[in-house]
Write a protein that holds these residues in place. Structure first.
Motif, mmCIF file in Angstrom:
data_model
loop_
_atom_site.group_PDB
_atom_site.id
_atom_site.type_symbol
_atom_site.label_atom_id
_atom_site.label_comp_id
_atom_site.label_asym_id
_atom_site.label_seq_id
_atom_site.Cartn_x
_atom_site.Cartn_y
_atom_site.Cartn_z
ATOM 1 N N ILE A 61 5.278 11.036 9.631
ATOM 2 C CA ILE A 61 4.761 10.301 8.476
ATOM 3 C C ILE A 61 5.946 10.023 7.569
ATOM 4 O O ILE A 61 6.694 10.936 7.216
ATOM 5 C CB ILE A 61 3.696 11.114 7.722
ATOM 6 C CG1 ILE A 61 2.535 11.488 8.648
ATOM 7 C CG2 ILE A 61 3.186 10.347 6.501
ATOM 8 C CD1 ILE A 61 1.552 12.475 8.039
ATOM 9 N N ALA A 62 6.153 8.761 7.205
ATOM 10 C CA ALA A 62 7.330 8.406 6.417
ATOM 11 C C ALA A 62 7.053 7.160 5.586
ATOM 12 O O ALA A 62 6.143 6.380 5.885
ATOM 13 C CB ALA A 62 8.526 8.155 7.338
ATOM 14 N N ILE A 63 7.840 6.989 4.530
ATOM 15 C CA ILE A 63 7.829 5.749 3.772
ATOM 16 C C ILE A 63 8.743 4.766 4.489
ATOM 17 O O ILE A 63 9.913 5.059 4.762
ATOM 18 C CB ILE A 63 8.307 5.961 2.328
ATOM 19 C CG1 ILE A 63 7.393 6.955 1.606
ATOM 20 C CG2 ILE A 63 8.345 4.635 1.582
ATOM 21 C CD1 ILE A 63 5.943 6.508 1.498
ATOM 22 N N ASP A 64 8.202 3.603 4.819
ATOM 23 C CA ASP A 64 8.940 2.578 5.551
ATOM 24 C C ASP A 64 8.911 1.300 4.726
ATOM 25 O O ASP A 64 7.979 0.494 4.825
ATOM 26 C CB ASP A 64 8.309 2.362 6.925
ATOM 27 C CG ASP A 64 9.022 1.311 7.760
ATOM 28 O OD1 ASP A 64 10.138 0.918 7.369
ATOM 29 O OD2 ASP A 64 8.469 0.885 8.788
ATOM 30 N N GLY A 65 9.924 1.134 3.872
ATOM 31 C CA GLY A 65 9.954 -0.030 3.003
ATOM 32 C C GLY A 65 8.808 0.010 2.006
ATOM 33 O O GLY A 65 8.688 0.939 1.212
ATOM 34 N N ASP A 66 7.953 -1.000 2.072
ATOM 35 C CA ASP A 66 6.836 -1.100 1.132
ATOM 36 C C ASP A 66 5.536 -0.556 1.718
ATOM 37 O O ASP A 66 4.446 -0.943 1.293
ATOM 38 C CB ASP A 66 6.632 -2.549 0.696
ATOM 39 C CG ASP A 66 6.357 -3.481 1.881
ATOM 40 O OD1 ASP A 66 6.420 -3.011 3.039
ATOM 41 O OD2 ASP A 66 6.081 -4.671 1.641
ATOM 42 N N ALA A 67 5.636 0.340 2.699
ATOM 43 C CA ALA A 67 4.440 0.880 3.350
ATOM 44 C C ALA A 67 4.650 2.352 3.688
ATOM 45 O O ALA A 67 5.779 2.838 3.772
ATOM 46 C CB ALA A 67 4.122 0.093 4.618
ATOM 47 N N ILE A 68 3.538 3.045 3.893
ATOM 48 C CA ILE A 68 3.593 4.380 4.471
ATOM 49 C C ILE A 68 3.266 4.230 5.946
ATOM 50 O O ILE A 68 2.322 3.525 6.322
ATOM 51 C CB ILE A 68 2.621 5.359 3.764
ATOM 52 C CG1 ILE A 68 2.754 6.774 4.356
ATOM 53 C CG2 ILE A 68 1.183 4.870 3.805
ATOM 54 C CD1 ILE A 68 2.005 7.825 3.557
ATOM 55 N N SER A 69 4.079 4.853 6.786
ATOM 56 C CA SER A 69 3.956 4.710 8.235
ATOM 57 C C SER A 69 3.519 6.032 8.839
ATOM 58 O O SER A 69 4.085 7.087 8.530
ATOM 59 C CB SER A 69 5.292 4.271 8.828
ATOM 60 O OG SER A 69 5.237 4.210 10.240
#
Length: 291
Positions: A61-69
């Protein structure tokens, strides 16, 4: 002569793609739905099984730019324990807590819930209401499919036979609020009769003098009331641009009761689902409005 095992465990994602491209197989992750599939109650049981559990490329689970992935192999327990989910997507944490018991939450995965495509899947309305995007992959590369295009029919998905769900991206929208409610026979280990996920953004900028801020970008998604998870677009239109007042709640609940067309089955009746969905929506609006 040795008997070929029907279960294959690829060493990495590339090998998984190659195996799927070479021959049809049923991908599994936690396997919590596998025993049901093996009974043949939901169609012919799979002849070949592709076990993805060891593929760390599908975790995290990670922050990927303008989204949470979220990786497709993320378990419900990992979602519940995730600080990132707690901060940015608490509604998904709430939904994950309603699924099964501890054993299911430890093993079951978010990707499995999505790809299983049950209309009673508890997290599916959350992803619909959150405008999530599913990232699919194969030997041909990756492609994005919006959640509202992923379930074309009952237990059907947009996945091609040689594709895997890799991860889920949920956009991080400033000012977004979301609510979730599941109704089942009991509070734990219950298949849903109705699931409701509601999302909106504060629309105060469009009506700065209003005593209560109107809602913008409203999303209302439901499970267990149709052959697939659905968006209630007519009800969304009622809520769009209006504040969460008693009058708004009354009209939205009335619209939702007329908009959905549930079925009777072993878990509930169509009339119960229709009325309960409307009452749940009314309550969510009431809670948001603080009245």
């Amino acid at each position: 002569m040795p008997v070929e095992s029907p279960v294959t465990s690829p060493r990495d994602l590339g090998e998984a793609f190659a195996l799927l491209a070479a021959a049809p197989a049923r991908p599994i992750a936690g396997g919590t739905d596998l025993m049901v599939a093996l009974t043949g109650e939901l169609g012919e049981p799979p002849e070949r099984i592709l076990d993805l559990w060891r593929l760390d490329e599908l975790r995290g689970i990670a922050i990927d730019g303008d989204a949470i992935s979220l990786g497709a192999l993320t378990t419900y327990t990992e979602i519940r324990r995730s600080a990132l989910c707690g901060e940015h997507l608490p509604v998904l944490v709430e939904a994950a807590a309603t699924i099964g018991a501890a054993q299911i939450q430890n093993r079951g995965t978010i990707g499995g819930n999505i790809a299983n495509a049950s209309p009673a899947g508890d997290t599916l309305p959350v992803f619909l209401a959150a405008d999530a995007v599913f990232v699919l992959g194969s030997v041909r590369g990756e492609r994005d499919v919006p959640a509202d295009e992923f379930w074309p029919g009952y237990r059907q998905t947009a996945l091609a036979p040689d594709e895997l769900l890799l991860r889920i991206r949920v956009p991080l929208l400033a000012g977004r609020e979301m609510r979730f409610r599941k109704v089942g026979t009991r509070r734990a280990q219950s298949i849903s009769k109705v699931v409701v996920a509601l999302g909106w953004r504060d629309g105060a900028a469009s009506a700065p003098l209003a005593p209560v801020s109107p809602w913008a970008d409203v999303r209302l998604a439901l499970g267990s009331v149709a052959a697939t998870p659905i968006r209630a677009t007519a009800t969304e239109a009622v809520l769009e641009g209006r504040p969460p007042t008693p009058e708004t709640a009354d009209q939205a609940a009335e619209t939702l009761a007329a908009e959905i067309h549930p079925i009777d089955d072993v878990r509930s009746t169509a009339e119960y689902r229709r009325l309960v969905a409307a009452r749940v929506l009314h309550r969510l609006i009431r809670e948001a409005g603080g009245w």
